[in-house]
Design a protein around this motif. Structure first.
Motif, PDB file in Angstrom:
ATOM      1  N   LYS A  94       0.837  -1.200   0.000  1.00  0.00           N
ATOM      2  CA  LYS A  94       0.000   0.000   0.000  1.00  0.00           C
ATOM      3  C   LYS A  94       0.873   1.251   0.000  1.00  0.00           C
ATOM      4  N   TYR A 146      -1.955  -2.348  -4.717  1.00  0.00           N
ATOM      5  CA  TYR A 146      -2.813  -3.257  -3.971  1.00  0.00           C
ATOM      6  C   TYR A 146      -2.389  -4.686  -4.270  1.00  0.00           C
ATOM      7  N   THR A 161      -3.713   4.467  -6.483  1.00  0.00           N
ATOM      8  CA  THR A 161      -5.002   3.993  -6.993  1.00  0.00           C
ATOM      9  C   THR A 161      -5.497   4.889  -8.119  1.00  0.00           C
ATOM     10  N   GLY A 189      -8.915   5.497   3.787  1.00  0.00           N
ATOM     11  CA  GLY A 189      -7.713   4.746   3.456  1.00  0.00           C
ATOM     12  C   GLY A 189      -6.935   4.305   4.681  1.00  0.00           C
ATOM     13  N   GLY A 244       1.704   2.579  -3.232  1.00  0.00           N
ATOM     14  CA  GLY A 244       0.586   3.016  -4.043  1.00  0.00           C
ATOM     15  C   GLY A 244      -0.143   1.894  -4.733  1.00  0.00           C
ATOM     16  N   TYR A 267      -1.186   5.476  -1.276  1.00  0.00           N
ATOM     17  CA  TYR A 267      -2.135   4.504  -1.809  1.00  0.00           C
ATOM     18  C   TYR A 267      -3.208   5.193  -2.650  1.00  0.00           C
ATOM     19  N   ARG A 305       1.081   6.699   4.139  1.00  0.00           N
ATOM     20  CA  ARG A 305       0.762   5.447   3.452  1.00  0.00           C
ATOM     21  C   ARG A 305      -0.594   5.557   2.756  1.00  0.00           C
ATOM     22  N   LEU A 361       0.850  -2.152  -9.095  1.00  0.00           N
ATOM     23  CA  LEU A 361       1.444  -0.955  -8.508  1.00  0.00           C
ATOM     24  C   LEU A 361       1.808   0.055  -9.589  1.00  0.00           C
TER      25      LEU A 361
END
Length: 869
Positions: free
Chosen positions: A74, A79, A801, A720, A77, A797, A793, A95
């Motif tokens: 995460k 999942y 995303t 998040g 950036g 992320y 973080r 990623l």
């Protein structure tokens, strides 16, 4: 798209197969670790161990503690997730390309060094039991796996694949670790890497991280083979469900067998698209709200399934109509012209499957595990070469009526469908529904054009207008194989009169069933012979029509899209068909253990305000709507409304805008209708229902922020921090307390107001613990600031995303429309700036303001305590 020169295969000295497919269209990379070990590799005394290992894979290594694997992914950036099925377990991470090296290091560590700590295993078993209970509450899952059980007497496919509660609780660390060391060997693994990477550098990284791992031969035992048999089977039972699930199936040969691609063609003839046989013979005739046909082949055997969802009183007639179409396929009624349509459908499906880096990485790994990734192309070519004679031949040999199995899972209050298997077979063979018209080619249409002028460009989106003033927004996506076009109108359930709730959805869906120049069959045939997917729908604030199509055929798709948007006929028979489906979906909402408690919470929060509605309306309003109502609604809010046309694809924007301006010439823009803002209740409220379910699904909701509130970016980051793998709620309530499989905390943003919702699904006897746990974590957010590392973080992320969203043309199209209708295109360019501006203090301010315990509302669907699965 996946040509040999662009896919590099390398085998390490220890046997690990590595595939690298560089693609720099977007700065994204996907990696899939594919281990050829799944449910088929489990002896009967450890059923579910492969899936348990999948969970433990993320629970720590000697250098990464519990939760670190998810947190570190995460933090780049990206999942990650995983899935276990009969013949394999796959682990994947997606990623931004800048995080490739770090993400690969995390994946390599998990693969090689999972600890499988006994204490953590005990906790995770409780989570998996909750997952099994969630699955037991899904009518579709229960009916599907019961069909697989009925089809097999000895093969391991007969088993409830996730495992039963007593067996899961009996699993020990030795069981899980033994499975891990037996099957997670380099020579039994494929690593696929697709995206914006340098091939040589990627292979160097893989060699460094995986090259020294030892390998051992895999001694595989997939249990007893299924003996040949030919008998017709039935299982019928009841449950607390709203509609009947009817599934019929046959055993089929392995994927490498020449019959496999031909059976895929049979499935497409039956159920791919609105001009398919089952859609017209079953769904259009209001016998089912949904029907599908597919072939599923793990490794050494497969199943062919026809699955329908219907009112219980229609179950036998629905099954008979499907049975009749199968008989017609066996009798040789499928024509070469029908297969021409199917070939175009396959082409579009194939391209969509390979549109994203993740899709291609899974594709490569799956076929390479079978022997060679290039087998996929051979399979596709075999499908496209299949003839009408081949279809009849394979259907007669494999889909033998005497070897079928049928399951009927129906509501408890309904009557039995048949007395026994013999009675069902007699009824099915005696069914003689009217035939459907043959699938035939339709003439192509020529698109008109109109002059346009560029008004400006923001975030790579060019703005044009039709002669009447409707905005046309075009974004070019170089080398994209699929193009997308859509019309979005700011009108939905929020502005519907109370007595006409559901009119937006029915109007949108019925528009695909005929125009002033095309009937329903023509629309379906034309779209599918373009390889296009044409769809429509409505939500709380918008109605929408869209088409996705291979880029070279966008012009024809635009013309078709314009016709269904601007000139729908909305005939009475089409309304009745779509009303039946909407009624069924409204009833099935009560069976959805995620959406329904959210709806109950929204009702508790917003009462009679339109924000508490569902797009399907109510049973009373749906039943009262007429075709005249639909046509009037279309005139008032679509033909003359707040519309925007959005096109995303690899073509000249000026040319696309000119085509759109000519195609959508009759739309007339007018401002949208306004509604009053909702008021939050002055005292806490709750809505709940009790059902015969294995879990209780609980939603705690608080007043949130509207879309126009600039603090919504902070609310998103708060979600998040709390939600998803590596989030606070996930770690506290799932990882440490084992209260649930699913824990979610997220803002719900609407134009005039919002919610901040928390969701957990747990065993009914754990409801009080789950509520206390949620409330404790919520209060923790209010009284203590989020840590700098947590915020960073969550920020990384969110930005990752956002970057990952850019690879899907359909997602990009939706984001553009949303920004235009409810904000501005500048949001697309300014997203990163807004996210980077959020501070720790902002998050605590949001938590204190929104998560006020005195303003909490609840929605709950409560199950029955003590149920085992």
């Amino acid at each position: 798209m996946l040509v040999p020169g662009r896919v590099h295969r390398h085998r390490l000295g220890n046997g690990l197969t590595v595939l690298v497919a560089p693609d720099n269209r977007v700065p994204i990379v996907a990696m899939v670790t594919w281990v050829s070990a799944g449910y088929f590799d489990e002896p009967d005394d450890v059923v579910g161990v492969a899936h348990v290992l999948e969970h433990m894979y993320f629970k720590g290594t000697p250098t990464r503690g519990v939760g670190d694997i998810a947190r570190q992914t995460k933090a780049q950036g990206g999942y990650l997730n995983a899935g276990t099925i009969y013949d394999h377990t796959s682990y994947y991470a997606v990623l931004p390309a800048a995080g490739f090296a770090a993400g690969l290091a995390v994946q390599a560590d998990a693969y090689a060094n999972s600890l499988i700590d006994a204490t953590e295993l005990a906790r995770e078993i409780e989570v998996i039991v909750e997952e099994a209970k969630r699955k037991a509450d899904s009518p579709h899952a229960v009916s599907t796996e019961t069909l697989f059980e009925l089809l097999h007497d000895r093969h391991r496919m007969r088993r409830w694949r996730i495992g039963r509660e007593p067996g899961l609780r009996a699993l020990t660390r030795d069981h899980v670790h033994g499975f891990y060391r037996r099957y997670y060997q380099p020579s039994n693994t494929v690593l696929a890497i697709v995206g914006d990477v340098d091939t040589d550098e990627a292979l160097r990284q893989v060699e460094r991280l995986y090259g020294a791992l030892p390998d051992a031969p895999v001694q595989r035992d997939r249990g007893p083979l299924e003996p040949p048999r030919r008998d017709f089977r039935l299982r019928e039972w009841t449950g607390d469900i709203s509609r009947a699930e009817i599934a019929m199936g046959w055993r089929t040969p392995p994927l490498v067998h020449p019959d496999a691609p031909r059976l895929d063609v049979v499935a497409s003839v039956l159920a791919a698209g609105r001009s398919s046989r089952l859609y017209r013979a079953v769904r259009d005739r209001q016998l089912a709200s949904a029907i599908s046909a597919y072939q599923y082949v793990p490794v050494d055997l497969g199943v062919f399934v026809v699955h329908a969802t219907a009112r219980p009183e229609h179950a036998l007639e629905c099954a008979g109509a499907a049975w009749d179409q199968l008989a017609r396929v066996r009798a040789g009624e499928v024509t070469e012209d029908e297969l021409s349509r199917v070939r175009h459908v396959h082409e579009g499906q194939w391209l969509r499957r390979l549109e994203t880096m993740e899709g291609r990485a899974h594709h490569l790994a799956a076929w390479e595990a079978l022997g060679d990734w290039r087998m996929a192309s051979a399979h596709f070519e075999s499908m496209q070469r299949t003839t009408a004679a081949d279809v009849a031949d394979v259907a007669n040999r494999v889909l033998d009526p005497g070897a079928a199995a049928v399951v009927i899972y129906r509501p408890e209050s309904s009557d039995a469908v048949v007395a026994d298997a013999a009675a069902l077979r007699i009824a099915l063979d005696a069914a003689s529904p009217p035939p459907v018209a043959a699938s035939t080619a339709v003439a192509a249409t020529v698109a008109a054009t109109a002059p346009t002028v560029v008004e400006g460009e923001t975030a790579g989106v060019r703005v044009y207008r039709t002669p009447s003033g409707v905005p046309i927004l075009v974004k070019r996506t170089p080398r994209a194989p699929i193009a997308y076009a859509g019309v979005f109108v700011r009108a939905g359930s929020d502005i519907e009169p109370t007595a006409q709730q559901g009119v937006s959805l029915l109007a949108a869906r019925t528009s695909l069933k005929g125009t002033t120049t095309r009937d329903a069959a023509h629309i379906a045939e034309e779209s599918e012979r373009l390889g296009a997917t044409l769809s429509s729908g409505a939500g709380a604030e918008t109605m929408h029509w869209s088409v996705s199509v291979p880029s070279a055929r966008l012009e024809g798709a635009l013309t078709l899209l314009a016709d269904v948007v601007q000139a729908p006929a909305m005939p009475d028979d089409a309304l009745e068909s779509e009303r039946t489906v909407a009624m069924a979906q409204l009833a099935q909402l009560r069976d959805d253990m995620y959406r329904y408690p959210l709806h109950l919470a929204a009702r508790a929060a917003w009462g009679a305000h339109p924000y508490a509605r569902v797009a399907h309306g109510t049973e009373e309003s749906l039943g009262a709507l007429t075709a005249s109502d639909l046509r009037q609604w279309h005139r008032e809010v679509v033909a003359s409304g707040e519309q925007v046309v959005v096109i995303v694809g690899d073509a000249d924007p000026d040319q696309l805008a000119s085509l759109a301006a000519g195609a959508f010439a009759t739309l007339a823009p007018t401002p949208h209708r306004a509604i009053a803002s909702p008021a939050w209740p002055t005292t806490p409220g709750a809505e709940s229902e009790r059902r015969d379910k294995a879990q209780t699904a609980l939603v705690l909701a608080y007043p949130g922020l509207s879309r126009s509130d600039p603090r919504r970016f902070a609310a998103g980051l708060l979600g998040g921090v709390t939600s998803g793998l590596g989030g606070r709620f996930f770690e506290a309530l799932r990882d440490r307390q084992s209260l649930a499989y699913t824990v979610i905390a997220t803002p719900v943003v609407r134009p005039l107001a919002g919610l901040f919702v928390t969701y957990i699904a747990t065993s009914p006897e754990k409801e009080d613990d789950a509520r206390r746990g949620l409330l404790a974590e919520i209060e923790r957010l209010r009284v203590a600031p989020v840590g700098d590392e947590e915020l960073e973080r969550a920020r990384t992320y969110a930005l990752g995303t956002w970057a990952l969203r850019q690879e899907s043309g359909g997602v990009v199209m939706g984001d553009i429309a949303d920004a235009w209708l409810f904000g501005s295109l500048g949001e697309l360019a300014d997203y990163e700036r807004h996210v980077r501006a959020v501070t720790v203090a902002d998050l605590q301010d949001i938590a204190r303001e929104c998560l006020d315990p005195a303003r909490r509302v609840e929605g709950a669907v409560r199950g029955v305590a003590g149920r085992s699965v």
